[in-house]
Every structure is written in C-alpha cells, then in structure tokens.
Write a protein that holds these residues in place. Structure first.
Motif, PDB file in Angstrom:
ATOM      1  N   GLY A 305      59.574  29.962  77.340  1.00  0.00           N
ATOM      2  CA  GLY A 305      58.982  30.812  76.307  1.00  0.00           C
ATOM      3  C   GLY A 305      57.799  30.151  75.629  1.00  0.00           C
ATOM      4  O   GLY A 305      57.217  29.179  76.139  1.00  0.00           O
ATOM      5  N   ASN A 306      57.413  30.684  74.453  1.00  0.00           N
ATOM      6  CA  ASN A 306      56.299  30.155  73.643  1.00  0.00           C
ATOM      7  C   ASN A 306      54.967  30.168  74.390  1.00  0.00           C
ATOM      8  O   ASN A 306      54.161  29.251  74.243  1.00  0.00           O
ATOM      9  CB  ASN A 306      56.607  28.728  73.146  1.00  0.00           C
ATOM     10  CG  ASN A 306      57.815  28.711  72.226  1.00  0.00           C
ATOM     11  OD1 ASN A 306      57.964  29.601  71.385  1.00  0.00           O
ATOM     12  ND2 ASN A 306      58.678  27.729  72.422  1.00  0.00           N
ATOM     13  N   HIS A 307      54.739  31.187  75.208  1.00  0.00           N
ATOM     14  CA  HIS A 307      53.459  31.298  75.904  1.00  0.00           C
ATOM     15  C   HIS A 307      52.453  32.028  75.026  1.00  0.00           C
ATOM     16  O   HIS A 307      52.828  32.767  74.118  1.00  0.00           O
ATOM     17  CB  HIS A 307      53.638  32.058  77.222  1.00  0.00           C
ATOM     18  CG  HIS A 307      54.504  31.358  78.220  1.00  0.00           C
ATOM     19  ND1 HIS A 307      54.049  30.365  79.051  1.00  0.00           N
ATOM     20  CD2 HIS A 307      55.831  31.492  78.490  1.00  0.00           C
ATOM     21  CE1 HIS A 307      55.037  29.931  79.813  1.00  0.00           C
ATOM     22  NE2 HIS A 307      56.136  30.604  79.493  1.00  0.00           N
ATOM     23  N   ASP A 308      51.173  31.813  75.314  1.00  0.00           N
ATOM     24  CA  ASP A 308      50.105  32.496  74.578  1.00  0.00           C
ATOM     25  C   ASP A 308      50.071  33.964  75.019  1.00  0.00           C
ATOM     26  O   ASP A 308      49.733  34.263  76.169  1.00  0.00           O
ATOM     27  CB  ASP A 308      48.756  31.827  74.884  1.00  0.00           C
ATOM     28  CG  ASP A 308      47.582  32.571  74.232  1.00  0.00           C
ATOM     29  OD1 ASP A 308      47.834  33.439  73.373  1.00  0.00           O
ATOM     30  OD2 ASP A 308      46.424  32.284  74.596  1.00  0.00           O
ATOM     31  N   GLN A 368      56.287  38.538  72.534  1.00  0.00           N
ATOM     32  CA  GLN A 368      57.287  37.624  71.970  1.00  0.00           C
ATOM     33  C   GLN A 368      57.198  36.213  72.546  1.00  0.00           C
ATOM     34  O   GLN A 368      58.039  35.359  72.259  1.00  0.00           O
ATOM     35  CB  GLN A 368      58.689  38.184  72.204  1.00  0.00           C
ATOM     36  CG  GLN A 368      58.953  39.494  71.472  1.00  0.00           C
ATOM     37  CD  GLN A 368      60.170  40.246  72.005  1.00  0.00           C
ATOM     38  OE1 GLN A 368      60.934  39.706  72.801  1.00  0.00           O
ATOM     39  NE2 GLN A 368      60.325  41.494  71.578  1.00  0.00           N
ATOM     40  N   GLY A 369      56.186  35.977  73.418  1.00  0.00           N
ATOM     41  CA  GLY A 369      55.994  34.643  73.973  1.00  0.00           C
ATOM     42  C   GLY A 369      56.581  34.447  75.352  1.00  0.00           C
ATOM     43  O   GLY A 369      56.584  33.330  75.883  1.00  0.00           O
TER      44      GLY A 369
END
Length: 837
Positions: A305-308, A368-369
């Motif tokens: 997760g936490n992708h741009d 949401q990433g």
C-alpha cells in the motif's frame, strides 16, 4: 443583444433517420471538433431553418448555411459529406447573408439524386459552432419529419440551475425481458448504449434491487432472466423518450443463434465414477489425443500500500488504453472475416472496460493508496463474486468475461508478454479459459481444451465451436492436479477426459485422427474435379458466400460456382445505402474471383428483424412474418431498382444469375421480371440474366410448378422453409434443436418443388444449411436436387459424398423416407442406408 439565457428548441431541418455525431462517417464531425450537434440522413430535397434568426454565413458552394438564433446560438447546417467538392452543382441556395429567417423557412434546395450519387454521403449535420457557450441535448434519436422538435439548446451557465432540484420529468414502465438467457453481457451492453443516447438518469428495478442503466455490471448483477418482468424508471428532460427506447430494447431479443448449437445441459447432474477418467460437459465436439498442458492463473505479489494515487491512476489509464487498442484490433479482424460471434463477444468486453461500477471501484482503491494492479484485481473479484452469488448459472459464466479483462489489464500493468508457450498438438487444461486465451491458443495450434469450471453456453464454448476445437468444461478441481505432459484422450462427444489411456487406445484415437486428416486431404485433392454419382449424374457443388474474399476462398476450395451471394454485406453497418457503382464493383469482384463459373446473387434480404439504420421501418410484432425480402422491395422499390441496375452492369452478364428472396406468389416474380426487362431496354442491354426464385415459404413450394413456368431456376432455402413449415423459430432456445430440415414434412415440400420444376425442365438447388449436411446429400439427390450450395470449407467433403452414391438407389430410398414420422426417424434411416465414414 441576444438573450443568452433563453432556452431554445431546434426543429428538424430535414426529414429522415437521426444519428448521433459518433455515427457520422467523417472523423472531424464525429469527433465533435466542429462542435456539438446531431445528424440526419435526409429523405427530402429541401433544408429548412430549425429556428428563427439571422443568416450569418452562406457557403460559397451553397452546400451549407449558418443561422444565428435569437439567443445567440450559432447553428451550422451542412448538407451531406464532402459536398464542397461539388462546387454548387445540384444546390440552390434560397437565402443570403444578413437575411432574417423564420422557423421552418426553406434555406436551400438540392437535387437528391444528383448530389447523392456524387458525394461521400448524404448524411447532413446540424452543428452548434459556439458549443463553448451552449449545450445541446437531443430530444429524439428516432426518425423525424421536418419541423418536429429535435434538440434543446441551453446556455452553459444555466445548465447547473436547470438540472438542480427534482431533476426534471419522471417516467416509468414495466416490460418482460425478451433476450435469450436474460440480461447478460451483450444485451446489457445494448441497454447501456440505449440509455446513453438520452439526457436522463435511467434505472432498472427487479426483485427488490435496482441498478443504473449506465452500468453493465449493475445490470448483470440484477440476475434478470428471460421473460422476467422488470420496471424501468427515467428522470430528466428526455425521460419519456428514454423510457420508450429502453422498453423497446428490453422487449426485442438480439439476433443470436448460439443456443441452437449449445447443449441444453450446462453441468453434469452426477459424475460417473470411472477409474482414470474425468467426466465433464461437451462444449465443442471432437475426439483428440495429446500431451496435457496446464495453464496456471496469474498471481500478484503482496501489496504494502501507500502508493502515490496520481501516479497509479496514470499507470492504470495507460493500461486501460493499451487493452482497448488490443480489443479494437480483435474487433476489426472479426468484422473483416465476418465472424459475428467473435465480434459480439469482444464488443461486450469493450463495453465492460467503460463500466462505471468497475472503474469507480478500482479508482477508489487507488485513491486509498492501493497499487493499480491490486486495485483492478480487487475491483474485478468483487464483481465476479457478486455475479457468482446471483444463483444464475448463465451470469456465473459471464463472470469469465470479467476475468478475461482482469488478466488482460494485469498483463498490461505488469508488462508481461501476452503469449503462452504452448506446444502445437497439446490439450490445454485450466481452471477456466477466457475468450482471449482461446483465440491465442487456437492460433498456436492446440488440439483441444478442458476446464475445471466453465459452462457449455459460455463465450469460450461459442468460440471453441467456431474454431472446431474439441472442448470439455466442468471437469472439476481434480483436473488441475494432473501432471504436466502426460498423454490424455479428450473425448468431447462422450464428455470424457481419459487420464491414463493405454497404448492401444492412444493408437486407436491417433488412427481416427490420421484417417480423418487423410480423408480431408483426399477430398481436397479431388475438390476441383466434377462431382458425379456412380452412374454418371453430375451434381453442381457451389458455395454460399458474402463477399469477394469468401468467393476467392470458395474458388480455391474447388467450388463449381457461387450458389448464393448474400448482398446484405453491402448494406449493413453504414449510414447510407451503397450507390449503383459501389454495388456494381462489389458484384463484379465476386464474378472475377470465380474464374469462368456462374454466380447467383440474391437481391437484398433485410427488413423484419434485420433493420438498416438508414431505412426506418415500423416495429413489427412478428418480424419474421413481416416486411422482408421481396416484400421490402415492393415497399421501397428504389432500393431494388438500384441493385438491379448494378447487377445488369456486371460482365459477362451471362455468368450472373439473380435470385429473389421470400417470394410467395407468381405475380411478385412477374413484376420483377417486367422491371428487369424495362431496365434492360433503358440501358441498351440485349441479354437478360437468368432470374430464379427462393423457395423458403411453404406457399412457394406448393406453387413450385406455377413459379417454374416463369423462373429460370428454383433455389430452396431450407433454413427459413423449416421454421415456417414447423412453426418454430430457429433462434428459439427451447425449440432450435427441433427445427430439423430432414423432417418428413420438409422433405415432401422439397419433393414437390423438384416435381413442379421438372414440368418446365427447370433445375433446383438447395442453398440452406441442409445442403452442407453430408447425411442429407443422398436424400436431396434422390428427391431431384441437382445443385448443392455449401460453406466453402465443405466443398471437397460434399463432392466426395456425391461420388459414393447411385442416383437410382437414392431415388428409391428417399421416397420411403417421406412416409416416416419424424426427423429423428429420417436421420436414423439415413445412417442405415448411407453410413457416414
């Protein structure tokens, strides 16, 4: 100063069918580059002002005029496409710049015939050139008459206010769904397309659930079956028009003959226990042996997760565009090769790629990433689960189309090559194959397909039958546990996958394959020789074709000529009728492709359930019994006139024979013969081509002797003759298997046709599907048929069958078949009298 806030209704400046800009055969207009608007394919010869206003521009070549309405909207009225090149020839402008014009005032007149014959298309445009300031909303997409309401024009700064609050008028209605199999992908795509043509929000309601009509997934998720009653609700300025269009689209089944081929059962009720054998359902027949090659599903690594989101969205859009291009290429090939099954399946895939339910879900995950790969995968999986949970076997199968898109887009995202390395001759095993998989595997020369899941009515099954690939489905999870490369026997006819065949069984299957291949090669080697029975009676074996390329294939396969050229290929999927020269060139190309052989060209057979966009006809309760074939030519004689003019110009004319469809009485034939004589006189032609009649309604068979007196030949269309005689729709899912042209009643009509023709020494051919059935060959010869028109690939097989027969024996035994009680009894007797190899 113009009142920019004033809403304006534009009236139709011409009479004729209405088209959206996207359907205009001109890239500039279709793209909207010149502004928003609409098009009409005109049936009259005068262009009228759609509103009151001032003429602000008149084209130098008099083919276009621009009117500024009182609210400031500037409306370009453009008569035809590429008409500027006519330099005013055929046009008479009735107004000049700065003239004040009233609503409905004539603006220009034109010579319909002259302009129509020399321009690219008569499709005419109404374009709002200052679309940045105004928005257009269609009032109707049906055929219009001059002066009828056509478009709303609204200032863009008032659009928001106009669409606030209640959202405009509301309309609702109920209808029974006529689509075979219910609302699966293809009919759902039709409903979506219909809804998008109107300015309204439309929803479907069924069994306590609702879905917006712009979502394929939502529509499919309602699990609506054939003959289920649904409610349609629409809200917005065009609510009533949208409602009527949607009710009509839901109540009109798509033309589709897949169900005639598909087995009734979609899963084995009980798996027999047999050591070393997996049992499944036949999706496409055949018997083959080869090494088992298992295809594994794609797997994704864990996503942290936490992708741009912006970057992932960009990657996602690029992948979607790449897949759209792939599918567009597949569609183009399918259209080129006249493969209607492939075209329909992948058109539905293209529509699914635009589905808001899919795209919105994926974009929410991305926001949401989540990585684009996992967002897309999760979006598809959620929708597949929903379809699987509907309880509908058909909709569960349609989830396979979603998995196909999942796989395609994931490959585009991951950069993986879209290729399987599968050896030729392998039998491919998989959990479930997709349509894209099948096309690729077929091209790689695999021998057969087997799936743990899937159904016999799936899109993959349809394609497998079309490609001639033996295919078994619903074999169970045990299939996926089998070792790679082991030798297996795929007996699709028996629903069996033999996992441990001994050497003797493998040799037996291999021998059967070798014998079949040897027989095909032997037949092909003699395909160019005449087909004569053992007692020297010559039978013409000709081909059914729909284009010059198919005619070339038929000639290469040994056809003695063309027994049926379906000319509809020239008239469909376009916005205007082909002119005389385009038709002449197409017919000449078919004659040229057939060497010195004759070509039978059937006049246009549309109407009823086969509509043309530019030829609006009234909706019919029983289209198969309505305005079609020669009846359409009586209603619209100019269509047939142009076709006859084109046919009479081919060279050499003696190789061209004209065939008239749906004739029911002698007067219809005499009327056409008289018109051909008039045209020959007018065109200075001394040699009239032969004219034949299709025998496809019982009335024609019963009057064969009277028709043969005035016709040069008779050609029996067994497909329509079967359904009209048996009162069974050959596209009906529950009845199609019973529409068998070997029914004794059909054979009696064929015998009567041949007897009637013999009185006047006319020959009789068969151009329906029965001619391509080798079991029927001896029966048809025995009843007096002397020409068989078959699919090009079967020329060699049918000629070989003819050479094994003796006409006297065929005549004696065929007479006995007329006394039998059913088609099944006839088929059983044929197998006994004339066994197939």
């Amino acid at each position: 100063m113009p009142d920019n806030n004033k809403e304006l209704t534009l009236s139709a400046p011409l009479s004729g069918p209405v088209l959206t800009l996207a359907n205009v055969p001109d890239a500039v207009f279709a793209s909207g580059a010149m502004g928003d608007g609409i098009a009409i394919d005109p049936l009259n010869d005068t262009l009228y002002s759609p509103c009151a206003g001032v003429v602000i521009h008149v084209a130098r070549s008099s083919h276009a005029v621009t009117v500024r309405a009182d609210n400031g909207a500037e409306i370009l009225l453009h008569l035809g496409l590429d008409t500027v090149e006519l330099n005013g020839e055929g046009f008479a402008m009735l107004v000049k710049e700065s003239d004040r014009v009233s609503l409905g005032q004539p603006l220009l007149r034109y010579d319909l015939d002259k302009v129509g014959q020399h321009c690219k298309s008569l499709v005419s445009l109404l374009i709002l050139t200052n679309s940045a300031d105004f928005q257009v909303r269609p009032i109707t997409l049906k055929a219009v008459k001059v002066g009828e309401p056509l478009l709303h024009v609204i200032a863009r700064n008032t659009v928001a206010a106009n669409t606030e609050g209640a959202g405009g008028p509301e309309a609702s209605g109920q209808v029974r769904v006529a689509h075979r199999g219910g609302l699966h992908a293809r009919p759902a795509a039709l409903i979506r397309q219909t809804a998008q043509g109107f300015n309204s929000q439309s929803e479907l309601h069924f069994n306590g659930k609702s879905a917006p009509c712009n979502s394929l997934i939502g529509l499919m998720g309602l699990a609506i079956g054939e003959q289920d009653e649904v409610q349609v609700s629409c809200q917005g300025p065009e609510a009533n028009a949208a409602l009527q269009a949607l009710l009509s689209a839901l109540a009109t089944a798509l033309p589709d003959d897949h169900h005639a081929q598909a087995p009734v059962s979609t899963a084995p009720l009980k798996r027999p226990v047999e050591a070393g054998v997996l049992h499944g359902v036949c999706a496409a027949p055949g018997l083959v042996a080869g090494p088992l090659f298992r295809l594994n599903a794609m797997t994704l690594p864990t996503d942290a997760g936490n992708h741009d989101p912006a970057q992932q969205q960009q990657i996602f859009e690029a992948a979607l565009n790449a897949v759209r291009s792939e599918i567009a290429a597949t569609l183009a090939q399918a259209k080129k090769h006249k493969n209607a099954d492939e075209e329909a399946i992948f058109a539905a895939h293209m529509a699914l790629l635009e589905d808001p339910a899919l795209l919105d879900a994926a974009q929410q995950f991305i926001a949401q990433g989540t990585a684009a790969t996992h967002a897309w995968s999760q979006s598809i999986d959620a929708q597949c689960d929903m379809l699987q949970g509907t309880g509908s076997a058909l909709l569960a199968e349609r989830a396979n189309d979603l998995r196909d898109l999942k796989q395609r887009v994931l490959r585009a995202l991951l950069g993986e090559a879209w290729q399987y390395e599968v050896p030729a001759g392998a039998i491919v095993a998989a959990l479930e194959l997709t349509p894209s998989d099948l096309l690729q595997l077929s091209a790689q020369g695999v021998a057969g397909l087997c799936m743990a899941e899937g159904g016999a009515t799936s899109h993959v099954a349809i394609l497998a039958r079309g490609k001639g690939l033996p295919c078994l489905v619903a074999l169970g999870a045990e299939l996926l546990d089998q070792p790679q490369g082991q030798a297996v026997v795929l007996d699709a006819d028996g629903g069996r996958l033999e996992l441990a065949p001994n050497a003797e069984r493998l040799a037996e299957v291999q021998q059967a394959q070798t014998e079949r291949q040897r027989r095909r090669e032997s037949q092909q080697a003699k395909a160019h020789l005449p087909a004569e029975t053992r007692n020297g009676v010559h039978i013409e074996v000709v081909a059914n074709v729909a284009s010059s390329s198919e005619a070339a294939d038929a000639f290469a396969n040994g056809a003695d000529g063309v027994g049926l050229l379906r000319t509809e290929f020239l008239f469909v999927d376009r916005q205007t009728a082909p002119d005389v020269e385009e038709q002449r060139a197409a017919y000449q190309a078919v004659l040229d492709a057939m060497g010195e052989h004759s070509v039978i060209i059937r006049t246009i057979d549309v109407g009823g359930d086969k509509q043309l966009d530019y030829l609006p006809l009234p909706a019919e309760a029983n289209p198969v019994l309505g305005l079609r074939g020669i009846r359409l030519a009586q209603a619209r004689p100019e269509i047939l006139d142009q076709q006859l003019r084109a046919l009479l110009q081919v060279k050499p004319l003696h190789r061209c024979r004209i065939l008239l469809p749906m004739v029911t009485e002698v007067d219809e034939l005499l009327h056409i013969r008289q018109r051909v004589d008039q045209l020959c006189l007018e065109m200075g032609i001394t040699q009239r081509p032969e004219i034949g009649v299709m025998i496809e309604v019982p009335a024609a068979a019963l009057q064969a002797e009277q028709l043969a007196e005035h016709a040069d030949f008779l050609s029996i269309g067994t497909n329509d003759l079967s359904q009209y005689t048996l009162a069974m729709d050959r596209d009906h899912a529950g009845l199609a298997a019973r529409v068998d042209a070997l029914h004794p009643a059909l054979l009696r009509l064929i015998a009567m046709t041949c007897e009637g023709a013999a009185v006047h020494k006319r020959w009789v051919g068969v151009c329906g599907a029965l001619a391509s059935d080798p079991l029927a060959t001896p029966v048809l010869i025995g009843l007096g048929v002397s020409e068989l028109s078959v699919s090009p690939v079967q020329i060699g097989e049918i000629k070989d069958r003819v050479r094994q027969l003796h006409q006297a024996e065929c005549q004696r035994l065929s007479r006995d078949l007329l006394k039998l009680s059913s088609a099944a009894a006839v088929r059983h007797a044929c197998h006994q009298y004339w066994p197939l190899p």
